[in-house]
Write a protein that holds these residues in place. Structure first.
Motif, PDB file in Angstrom:
ATOM      1  N   ASP A   1       0.714  -1.537  -0.085  1.00 51.88           N
ATOM      2  CA  ASP A   1      -0.165   0.330   0.247  1.00 51.88           C
ATOM      3  C   ASP A   1       0.962   1.380   0.188  1.00 51.88           C
ATOM      4  N   PHE A   2       0.787   1.607  -1.500  1.00 50.16           N
ATOM      5  CA  PHE A   2       1.297   3.315  -0.926  1.00 50.16           C
ATOM      6  C   PHE A   2       0.581   4.212  -1.001  1.00 50.16           C
ATOM      7  N   PHE A   3       0.667   4.997   0.103  1.00 49.25           N
ATOM      8  CA  PHE A   3       0.173   6.308   0.342  1.00 49.25           C
ATOM      9  C   PHE A   3       0.780   7.374   0.351  1.00 49.25           C
ATOM     10  N   VAL A   4       0.414   8.492  -0.861  1.00 48.21           N
ATOM     11  CA  VAL A   4       1.372   9.579  -1.277  1.00 48.21           C
ATOM     12  C   VAL A   4       0.198  10.829  -0.882  1.00 48.21           C
ATOM     13  N   GLN A   5       1.283  12.135  -1.020  1.00 44.14           N
ATOM     14  CA  GLN A   5       0.484  13.117  -0.140  1.00 44.14           C
ATOM     15  C   GLN A   5       1.241  14.255  -1.599  1.00 44.14           C
ATOM     16  N   GLY A   6       0.045  15.287  -1.453  1.00 42.95           N
ATOM     17  CA  GLY A   6       0.719  16.430  -1.954  1.00 42.95           C
ATOM     18  C   GLY A   6       0.142  18.006  -1.539  1.00 42.95           C
ATOM     19  N   GLU A   7       0.230  18.518  -1.588  1.00 49.35           N
ATOM     20  CA  GLU A   7      -0.518  20.045  -1.170  1.00 49.35           C
ATOM     21  C   GLU A   7      -1.008  20.821  -2.190  1.00 49.35           C
TER      22      GLU A   7
ATOM     23  N   SER B   1      -0.415 -10.136   8.540  1.00 54.29           N
ATOM     24  CA  SER B   1       0.599  -9.481   8.950  1.00 54.29           C
ATOM     25  C   SER B   1       1.526  -8.527   7.793  1.00 54.29           C
ATOM     26  N   TYR B   2       1.425  -7.379   8.546  1.00 51.45           N
ATOM     27  CA  TYR B   2       2.459  -6.287   7.583  1.00 51.45           C
ATOM     28  C   TYR B   2       3.528  -5.381   8.739  1.00 51.45           C
ATOM     29  N   ALA B   3       4.237  -4.625   8.192  1.00 45.05           N
ATOM     30  CA  ALA B   3       4.931  -3.938   8.383  1.00 45.05           C
ATOM     31  C   ALA B   3       4.770  -2.209   7.249  1.00 45.05           C
ATOM     32  N   GLU B   4       5.156  -1.131   8.306  1.00 48.49           N
ATOM     33  CA  GLU B   4       5.028   0.004   7.022  1.00 48.49           C
ATOM     34  C   GLU B   4       6.535   0.474   8.011  1.00 48.49           C
ATOM     35  N   ALA B   5       6.154   1.773   6.863  1.00 52.50           N
ATOM     36  CA  ALA B   5       7.253   3.003   7.309  1.00 52.50           C
ATOM     37  C   ALA B   5       7.226   4.106   6.467  1.00 52.50           C
ATOM     38  N   SER B   6       6.923   5.109   7.565  1.00 56.95           N
ATOM     39  CA  SER B   6       6.238   6.208   7.593  1.00 56.95           C
ATOM     40  C   SER B   6       7.136   7.665   7.869  1.00 56.95           C
TER      41      SER B   6
ATOM     42  N   LEU C   1       8.600   9.380  -8.666  1.00 56.97           N
ATOM     43  CA  LEU C   1       7.826   9.998  -7.903  1.00 56.97           C
ATOM     44  C   LEU C   1       8.196  11.674  -8.553  1.00 56.97           C
ATOM     45  N   GLU C   2       9.021  11.333  -9.009  1.00 55.78           N
ATOM     46  CA  GLU C   2      10.050  12.450  -9.371  1.00 55.78           C
ATOM     47  C   GLU C   2       9.460  13.418 -10.088  1.00 55.78           C
ATOM     48  N   GLY C   3       9.002  14.474 -10.046  1.00 56.40           N
ATOM     49  CA  GLY C   3       8.183  15.603 -11.327  1.00 56.40           C
ATOM     50  C   GLY C   3       7.055  15.612 -11.083  1.00 56.40           C
ATOM     51  N   THR C   4       6.855  15.162 -10.257  1.00 62.55           N
ATOM     52  CA  THR C   4       4.535  14.686 -10.125  1.00 62.55           C
ATOM     53  C   THR C   4       4.074  15.874  -9.115  1.00 62.55           C
ATOM     54  N   GLY C   5       5.292  16.149  -8.068  1.00 66.60           N
ATOM     55  CA  GLY C   5       4.339  17.065  -7.154  1.00 66.60           C
ATOM     56  C   GLY C   5       4.082  16.440  -5.772  1.00 66.60           C
ATOM     57  N   ALA C   6       4.162  14.910  -6.171  1.00 65.26           N
ATOM     58  CA  ALA C   6       3.779  14.382  -4.898  1.00 65.26           C
ATOM     59  C   ALA C   6       4.791  13.454  -4.463  1.00 65.26           C
ATOM     60  N   ARG C   7       4.353  13.162  -2.718  1.00 65.90           N
ATOM     61  CA  ARG C   7       6.066  12.340  -2.009  1.00 65.90           C
ATOM     62  C   ARG C   7       4.700  11.305  -1.201  1.00 65.90           C
ATOM     63  N   ALA C   8       5.581   9.807  -1.293  1.00 66.78           N
ATOM     64  CA  ALA C   8       5.124   8.845  -0.875  1.00 66.78           C
ATOM     65  C   ALA C   8       5.678   9.405   1.244  1.00 66.78           C
ATOM     66  N   CYS C   9       4.758   9.067   1.685  1.00 67.74           N
ATOM     67  CA  CYS C   9       4.409  10.010   2.935  1.00 67.74           C
ATOM     68  C   CYS C   9       4.681   8.186   4.390  1.00 67.74           C
ATOM     69  N   GLN C  10       4.060   7.243   3.156  1.00 71.85           N
ATOM     70  CA  GLN C  10       3.914   5.859   3.721  1.00 71.85           C
ATOM     71  C   GLN C  10       3.743   4.782   3.378  1.00 71.85           C
ATOM     72  N   VAL C  11       4.443   3.294   3.562  1.00 69.61           N
ATOM     73  CA  VAL C  11       4.395   2.578   2.171  1.00 69.61           C
ATOM     74  C   VAL C  11       3.814   1.196   3.735  1.00 69.61           C
ATOM     75  N   ARG C  12       3.494   0.396   3.353  1.00 72.58           N
ATOM     76  CA  ARG C  12       2.533  -0.700   4.200  1.00 72.58           C
ATOM     77  C   ARG C  12       3.186  -2.100   3.291  1.00 72.58           C
ATOM     78  N   ILE C  13       3.666  -3.029   3.801  1.00 71.42           N
ATOM     79  CA  ILE C  13       3.314  -3.977   2.858  1.00 71.42           C
ATOM     80  C   ILE C  13       3.523  -5.045   3.381  1.00 71.42           C
ATOM     81  N   TRP C  14       1.822  -5.767   3.251  1.00 70.98           N
ATOM     82  CA  TRP C  14       1.493  -7.197   3.608  1.00 70.98           C
ATOM     83  C   TRP C  14       2.120  -8.603   3.001  1.00 70.98           C
ATOM     84  N   GLU C  15       3.060  -9.323   3.964  1.00 66.59           N
ATOM     85  CA  GLU C  15       3.502 -10.753   3.997  1.00 66.59           C
ATOM     86  C   GLU C  15       2.798 -11.196   3.784  1.00 66.59           C
ATOM     87  N   THR C  16       1.610 -10.905   4.544  1.00 60.74           N
ATOM     88  CA  THR C  16       0.388 -12.649   4.843  1.00 60.74           C
ATOM     89  C   THR C  16      -0.775 -11.986   5.404  1.00 60.74           C
ATOM     90  N   ASP C  17      -2.034 -12.256   4.893  1.00 60.89           N
ATOM     91  CA  ASP C  17      -3.100 -11.644   5.039  1.00 60.89           C
ATOM     92  C   ASP C  17      -3.451 -10.421   6.651  1.00 60.89           C
TER      93      ASP C  17
END
Length: 158
Positions: free
Chosen positions: A35-41, A135-140, A117-133
């Motif tokens: 899951d890719f969470f992307v923000q923009g102003e 269990s997940y890990a995320e970086a924010s 995402l370079e040049g889009t004006g948006a940036r990823a603020c969080q990525v969640r990796i589901w390894e199983t249905d």
């Protein structure tokens, strides 16, 4: 005000955890969900911070090229690399650290997302990796706009 969108990407990959000492030290694979969470102003004339199709094209394109149906291995895991190089054809991706779900989320957030995402004006603020249905890990990214990254893992149910 920051607006956030999310795009889910599914892919299959194998890995092993170098030095794990348990069953995850063996080659095995998962049907991952990212899951890719992307923000923009700012929003475009249509009202989007980034078109979902553009987000999909960029992040799925990178994953398809580098991780989907590949083995992810630690850069210090010479034994895994030697074994994989014997198999033809074989795809593998060398990571600077163990390919845990936490480190996969970290890599995508810190390395891949800024590139794609370079040049889009948006940036990823969080990525969640589901390894199983279950269990997940995320970086924010730090919500104050700093570059600090926080990591977490969660198991759902048992």
């Amino acid at each position: 005000m920051a607006l956030t969108i999310m795009r889910r990407i599914k892919f299959c990959a194998g890995h092993r955890l170098f030095g794990h000492g348990g069953k995850c030290e063996h080659f095995h694979g998962h049907n991952y969900v990212a899951d890719f969470f992307v923000q923009g102003e700012t929003q475009d004339d249509v009202g989007r911070i980034l078109d979902f199709s553009v987000l999909k094209q960029r992040v799925k394109g990178w994953i398809d090229e580098h991780w989907d149906h590949s083995f992810l291995i630690h850069q210090d895991d010479a034994n895994a690399r030697q074994a994989l190089e014997l198999v033809k054809p074989c795809r593998f991706f060398v990571m600077p650290y163990n390919p845990t779900a936490e480190n996969m989320a970290k890599y995508l957030l810190e390395e891949m997302c800024p590139e794609v995402l370079e040049g889009t004006g948006a940036r990823a603020c969080q990525v969640r990796i589901w390894e199983t249905d279950e269990s997940y890990a995320e970086a924010s990214l730090d919500p104050t706009g700093g570059e600090a990254v926080t990591y977490s893992a969660m198991a759902v149910g048992e």
